[in-house]
Each structure stands twice: as structure tokens, then as C-alpha cells.
Write an enzyme that holds these catalytic residues in place. Structure first.
Site, PDB file in Angstrom:
ATOM      1  N   ASN A 147      36.747   6.562 -27.901  1.00 53.34           N
ATOM      2  CA  ASN A 147      37.181   5.813 -26.380  1.00 53.34           C
ATOM      3  C   ASN A 147      37.693   4.228 -26.342  1.00 53.34           C
ATOM      4  O   ASN A 147      37.138   3.108 -26.380  1.00 53.34           O
ATOM      5  CB  ASN A 147      36.797   6.078 -25.480  1.00 53.34           C
ATOM      6  CG  ASN A 147      37.555   6.260 -24.001  1.00 53.34           C
ATOM      7  OD1 ASN A 147      38.894   5.615 -23.932  1.00 53.34           O
ATOM      8  ND2 ASN A 147      36.807   6.401 -22.907  1.00 53.34           N
TER       9      ASN A 147
ATOM     10  N   LYS B 121      39.491   2.270 -24.665  1.00 54.79           N
ATOM     11  CA  LYS B 121      39.151   2.183 -23.413  1.00 54.79           C
ATOM     12  C   LYS B 121      40.637   1.312 -23.069  1.00 54.79           C
ATOM     13  O   LYS B 121      41.927   0.787 -23.977  1.00 54.79           O
ATOM     14  CB  LYS B 121      38.830   1.567 -22.918  1.00 54.79           C
ATOM     15  CG  LYS B 121      37.142   2.604 -22.926  1.00 54.79           C
ATOM     16  CD  LYS B 121      36.173   1.806 -22.090  1.00 54.79           C
ATOM     17  CE  LYS B 121      34.772   3.146 -22.098  1.00 54.79           C
ATOM     18  NZ  LYS B 121      34.071   2.962 -20.787  1.00 54.79           N
TER      19      LYS B 121
ATOM     20  N   HIS C 214      38.410  11.005 -17.333  1.00 49.65           N
ATOM     21  CA  HIS C 214      37.829  10.250 -17.219  1.00 49.65           C
ATOM     22  C   HIS C 214      36.936   9.794 -15.098  1.00 49.65           C
ATOM     23  O   HIS C 214      37.353   8.841 -15.056  1.00 49.65           O
ATOM     24  CB  HIS C 214      37.845   9.286 -18.252  1.00 49.65           C
ATOM     25  CG  HIS C 214      36.858   7.899 -18.937  1.00 49.65           C
ATOM     26  ND1 HIS C 214      36.146   7.461 -18.597  1.00 49.65           N
ATOM     27  CD2 HIS C 214      36.778   8.055 -20.112  1.00 49.65           C
ATOM     28  CE1 HIS C 214      34.997   6.421 -18.748  1.00 49.65           C
ATOM     29  NE2 HIS C 214      35.444   7.485 -20.121  1.00 49.65           N
TER      30      HIS C 214
ATOM     31  N   GLU D   2      35.783   7.011 -14.699  1.00 52.12           N
ATOM     32  CA  GLU D   2      36.502   5.434 -14.709  1.00 52.12           C
ATOM     33  C   GLU D   2      38.086   5.829 -13.973  1.00 52.12           C
ATOM     34  O   GLU D   2      38.353   4.991 -12.864  1.00 52.12           O
ATOM     35  CB  GLU D   2      36.501   4.466 -15.923  1.00 52.12           C
ATOM     36  CG  GLU D   2      35.848   4.056 -16.446  1.00 52.12           C
ATOM     37  CD  GLU D   2      35.181   3.632 -17.982  1.00 52.12           C
ATOM     38  OE1 GLU D   2      36.602   3.768 -18.689  1.00 52.12           O
ATOM     39  OE2 GLU D   2      34.702   2.903 -18.052  1.00 52.12           O
TER      40      GLU D   2
ATOM     41  N   GLU E 100      29.782  13.172 -19.598  1.00 49.47           N
ATOM     42  CA  GLU E 100      29.551  12.090 -19.618  1.00 49.47           C
ATOM     43  C   GLU E 100      28.672  11.469 -18.072  1.00 49.47           C
ATOM     44  O   GLU E 100      29.620  11.300 -17.221  1.00 49.47           O
ATOM     45  CB  GLU E 100      30.018  10.946 -19.420  1.00 49.47           C
ATOM     46  CG  GLU E 100      31.436  11.430 -21.238  1.00 49.47           C
ATOM     47  CD  GLU E 100      32.337  10.186 -20.847  1.00 49.47           C
ATOM     48  OE1 GLU E 100      32.070   9.428 -22.577  1.00 49.47           O
ATOM     49  OE2 GLU E 100      33.147   9.974 -20.583  1.00 49.47           O
TER      50      GLU E 100
ATOM     51  N   GLY F 236      28.425   3.038 -20.917  1.00 49.92           N
ATOM     52  CA  GLY F 236      28.403   1.564 -20.684  1.00 49.92           C
ATOM     53  C   GLY F 236      27.741   0.599 -20.139  1.00 49.92           C
ATOM     54  O   GLY F 236      27.330  -0.321 -19.800  1.00 49.92           O
TER      55      GLY F 236
ATOM     56  N   SER G  84      27.326   5.785 -23.603  1.00 51.43           N
ATOM     57  CA  SER G  84      26.289   4.365 -24.376  1.00 51.43           C
ATOM     58  C   SER G  84      25.639   5.345 -25.383  1.00 51.43           C
ATOM     59  O   SER G  84      23.999   4.771 -26.000  1.00 51.43           O
ATOM     60  CB  SER G  84      24.802   4.576 -23.938  1.00 51.43           C
ATOM     61  OG  SER G  84      25.597   3.634 -22.682  1.00 51.43           O
TER      62      SER G  84
END
Ligand code: PEP
Length: 251
Positions: free
Chosen positions: A9, A11, A95, A97, A167, A173, A212
Site C-alpha cells: 500500500n 498510500k 482502510h 486511515e 490491521e 506506521g 509495521s
């Protein structure tokens, strides 16, 4: 035996020149074989990555799609029909985010999942709990709700051929990875919940881990029986690192 999937990904990263360079490096590494390898560039760069990866076994995907599957008046959005047309195979939906920063809820994400499937794309449904939810205890109900929303809209058969990405938000991250045992427990719970409704769908469902993932921890994670590969963010921007993660997923 489920075929592992490793998806990068990218991003909201990349310029025309960095996408060209990364695509070329990945092409030269001849990844794939026993593992499905995919990259998910920002929408602007999908066409460019497609050119750079032409002839390689790396497939393409997108990071989101509109709830409207077809061409429509939705300024700024990208629909599944457009993604299929440009050569995408996969699309992320839900996702964290987008869930957390853009307020996407379970029902909207489920509609995106179905929009993707209606145009022949494979949705990768991202699920996971925040740190506060994990610490509060019953974080499984959060994850179950994210999966259940798709089942409520379309039934368990919608997961046939689809992918779920677990996730944990606290691991994205941050450099903190769920331990292989922590991740395996959630993957097994997701598969078990699906199996209560359809054993065959559950047996074939790929559940990948994200948060991660690096070359140094990938093999241990992927060795777990219900972890079928990875969704890789930061580390997928480095061809060597991403290549090593893909190799760690070989059956
Ligand atoms: C992600 O955003 O999907 C992700 C897994 O990111 P990272 O690998 O950087 O934690």
C-alpha cells in the site's frame, strides 16, 4: 492450501519519477511465483505503475473506490469501473486511515466492497481495532462488526474469493507489530466466525496481516496457520525490503 498475497500500500506517496523508479526495480526483481504480489499506488499513479510493471507478475490495485460502481456525477471520486478499466485487480476498502480520518463507517465500507465486486475487482476489506478499543477489552466485537456489515448486506458468499486484512490500528506506521500469536488469534477468530456460516468460504478466505510488517518480522508472522500474507505500508516503498517480505511469504 491458500495462495499467499503480499500487497504494498503506497498510500499518498510517490511522484512520477519515484513511481517509475520503484516500478522498474520491482519488475527487475521478478517477484511472484508461489505468492500473489500486488502494488496499490495512489490513483494518480496507477497508469504509470501499470506501464512500469508490464510483463511482470505483479498485479495492480487501488486504495479505495467509490460506493458508486459506475461512471457517475461524483466529483473527485474514482469508481470500480474505472479501476477495472485501468487494469486493477484489487482494491482496499475500509482502510483505518479512511475510517478514522474521513469517517467511513461499516455500512459505507460494505457498499464499497460490493461495488468493487460488481466490476470484477477483488476487495481487500481492512479491519482492526484502535489501541483504546483493544485496551477496553472487547475489541473482537469491533472487528466482528466490520466483517458482519458485509455479511448483512450481501451474505457470507460475498467473501468467496475476497480478502480480509487484519490491521490493528495501533500497529500501522508505528513500528509496533502485533506479535505473531496476537495476530493469529484474531485471524483465527475471523475465520471461525465465517466458518460458522460457511466452512468452504472460510477455508478459502485469505486473511492477510498489516501493521509495521518488515523483512525482519514477516517470516514469523506468515508462518502462522491463519496468516495468508501481508498488507505492507511503509516497507513497500523500498524495493529490497518489499522483495524480502514477498520471499518470506513463499509457501
Ligand atoms: C497500512 O497502512 O496498510 C500499513 C500496514 O502500514 P505500515 O506497514 O506502514 O504499518
Amino acid at each position: 492450501m491458500r495462495r499467499p498475497l503480499v500487497a504494498g500500500n503506497w498510500k499518498m506517496n510517490g511522484t512520477c519519477s519515484s513511481v517509475a523508479a520503484l516500478s522498474q526495480q520491482l519488475h527487475e526483481m521478478k517477484l511472484g511465483g508461489e505468492v500473489d504480489v500486488a502494488v496499490l499506488p495512489g490513483a494518480l499513479h496507477i497508469g504509470q505503475a501499470r506501464e512500469g510493471l508490464k510483463g511482470s507478475s505483479i498485479s495492480l490495485g487501488a486504495q479505495d473506490c467509490s460506493v458508486e460502481p459506475d461512471f457517475y456525477a461524483r466529483t473527485g471520486e474514482v469508481c470500480a469501473a474505472q479501476l477495472a478499466d485501468i487494469g486493477c485487480v484489487w482494491v482496499l476498502v475500509g482502510h483505518s486511515e479512511r475510517r478514522l480520518m474521513l469517517g467511513e463507517g461499516n455500512e459505507l465500507v460494505a457498499r464499497k466492497f460490493l461495488a468493487a465486486q460488481s466490476k470484477g475487482l477483488i476487495p481487500i476489506l481492512c479491519v482492526g481495532e484502535t489501541l483504546a478499543q483493544r485496551e477496553a477489552g472487547d475489541f473482537w466485537s469491533i472487528i466482528r462488526g466490520q466483517v458482519e456489515a458485509v455479511v448483512e448486506l450481501a451474505g457470507v458468499p460475498a467473501f468467496a474469493g475476497a480478502v480480509v486484512a487484519y490491521e490493528p490500528v495501533w500497529a500501522i506506521g508505528t513500528g509496533k507489530t502485533a506479535s505473531p500469536d496476537e495476530a493469529q488469534a484474531v485471524h483465527a477468530a475471523i475465520r471461525g466466525w465465517i466458518a460458522e456460516r460457511s466452512e468452504s468460504v472460510a477455508a478459502g478466505l485469505r486473511i492477510v496481516y498489516g501493521g509495521s510488517v518488515k523483512a525482519s518480522n514477516a517470516a514469523e508472522l506468515f508462518a502462522k496457520p491463519d496468516i495468508d500474507g501481508g498488507l505492507v505500508g511503509g516497507a513497500s516503498l523500498n524495493a529490497e525490503e518489499f522483495g524480502a517480505i514477498c520471499r518470506a511469504a513463499r509457501i
